[in-house]
Design an enzyme around this catalytic site. Structure first.
Site: not given
Ligand code: NVA
Ligand code: CP
Length: 306
Positions: A102, A129, A132, A223, A263, A291
Site C-alpha cells: 500500500r 484500489h 477493494q 468514498d 469502501c 474483502r
Molecule cells: N480513497 C481512499 C480509500 C481508502 C480505503 C484513500 O485512498 O484514502
Molecule cells: N477499504 C479499505 O481499504 O480500508 P482500509 O484502509 O482500512 O484498509
C-alpha cells in the site's frame, strides 16, 4: 485458477473479464465453504499508509489458508530510511512468497513488481484500489445474482476507488456512472481505458450532475472526499462535495432495489449520511467482510493451492 499463478495484481486490468468472474466464483465458493483450499506460503504486507480492513482481511485470509503473514510497516523497514526500492524488492523477493503493498505512487508499486519475481499485489495506491473492487463486485453479485447489465453510480472524488470501479465495472459489462465536482474528475486516461474495455457493450459516463447519475441505478457507491495524503485540503473540499452526498433523497432516485456501498473508512454526514449507512439498503458490512473472501481467492490463485 492456474492462469493467475505467479502473476502480479497491480491494476484491475491485470485480469481479463473471465479471470475476474472466475475469481469471484472462487471467492463465493470459499465463503460458502464449498471448497477448502490450503496454501502454506508467506505473505508480506508493506504498507506506507494506514489500513484496517486491507491489513486484517489479508492477514486472516492467509491464516485461514494455512499460511503466514509478516506485517512490514514501512516505518520499521529500511525503505523509510532511503534504501532504494529496487534493493528492497530484490531482497524481499528472496524471503517472501507474495507481497502486498500500500503506497502513494503507482510507479513505486510497478518498480517493486519489476524487481521482484514473486507476485506483487496492489493493496491501494493513489491511482487504484483493485482488491477493494473484487469485494465490491462480489457483494453486487451476491445481491443481484449477476453483474452484466447492472448500473453502478459512484459519487464523490474521482480517486483510486473510482478508477478501479470504472475499470472493474467495464470488464464485467456493468454500466458505470461517475459523478464528481468538475475539478475532481477521474483521470482522463483511466476514463478512456474503461471506455475501451466497455466497447459498445456497457456505458461509462462521467458527469458533474449527481441527480442524473443516480437515476435508476442499482448500486450507489461513495468514498471519502479527501483520501490519505490529501488531509490538508479536507476542509475546503466539504462545501464543494456537499451536492454529491449519499443521503436519503438521493438514494430514493435510484432503482427501488438499489444497494449502497462504501469502501470504508467513512465520514458520517459528509460523503454519506448516518441514516443511509445504517439503513436497509446498506450492504457496507457485507462488503467489508467480502474483502477477506475475495482476497483469499486472489492469494490462492496467485500462489496456487498446496
Ligand atoms: N480513497 C481512499 C480509500 C481508502 C480505503 C484513500 O485512498 O484514502
Ligand atoms: N477499504 C479499505 O481499504 O480500508 P482500509 O484502509 O482500512 O484498509
Amino acid at each position: 485458477m492456474e492462469a493467475l499463478k505467479g502473476r502480479d495484481f497491480l491494476s484491475v486490468v491485470d485480469l481479463r473479464a473471465n479471470e475476474l468472474l472466475d475469481l469471484l466464483q472462487l471467492a463465493e465458493q470459499l465463503k460458502q465453504k464449498k471448497v477448502h483450499l490450503r496454501c502454506n506460503k508467506v505473505l508480506g504486507l508493506l504498507f506506507f499508509k494506514a489500513s484496517t480492513r486491507t491489513r486484517v482481511s489479508f492477514t486472516v485470509a492467509m491464516y485461514q489458508l494455512g499460511g503466514q503473514v509478516i506485517d512490514l510497516n514501512s516505518n520499521v523497514t529500511q525503505v523509510s530510511r532511503g534504501e532504494p526500492v529496487p534493493d528492497t524488492a530484490r531482497v524481499l523477493d528472496r524471503y517472501l512468497d507474495v507481497l502486498a503493498i500500500r503506497t502513494f505512487e503507482q510507479q513505486q508499486l510497478e518498480t517493486f513488481a519489476s524487481y521482484a519475481k514473486i507476485p506483487i499485489i496492489n493493496a491501494l495506491t493513489d491511482l487504484e484500489h483493485p482488491c477493494q473492487i473484487l469485494a465490491d463486485l462480489l457483494t453486487v453479485q451476491e445481491c443481484f445474482g449477476s453483474l452484466s447489465g447492472l448500473t453502478l453510480t459512484y459519487l464523490g472524488d474521482g480517486n483510486n476507488v473510482a478508477h478501479s470501479l470504472m475499470l472493474g465495472c467495464a470488464l464485467v459489462g456493468m454500466n458505470v456512472r461517475i459523478a464528481t465536482p468538475p475539478a475532481y474528475l477521474p483521470q482522463a486516461g483511466v476514463v478512456e481505458q474503461a471506455k475501451a474495455i466497455a466497447g459498445g457493450k456497457s456505458q461509462v459516463l462521467v458527469t458533474d450532475d449527481p441527480a442524473i447519475a443516480v437515476q435508476g441505478s442499482h448500486v450507489i457507491y461513495t468514498d471519502v472526499w479527501a483520501s490519505m495524503g490529501q488531509e490538508d485540503s479536507a476542509d475546503q473540499r466539504i462545501p464543494i462535495f456537499q451536492p454529491y452526498q449519499v443521503n436519503e433523497e438521493l438514494v430514493n432516485q435510484a432503482d427501488p432495489e438499489a444497494i449502497v456501498l462504501h469502501c470504508l473508512p467513512a465520514h458520517r454526514d459528509e460523503e454519506i449520511t448516518d441514516g443511509v449507512m445504517e439503513g436497509a439498503r446498506s450492504k457496507i458490512w457485507e462488503q467489508a467482510e467480502n474483502r477477506m473472501h475475495a482476497q483469499k481467492a486472489l492469494l490462492v490463485s496467485l500462489l496456487g493451492a498446496d
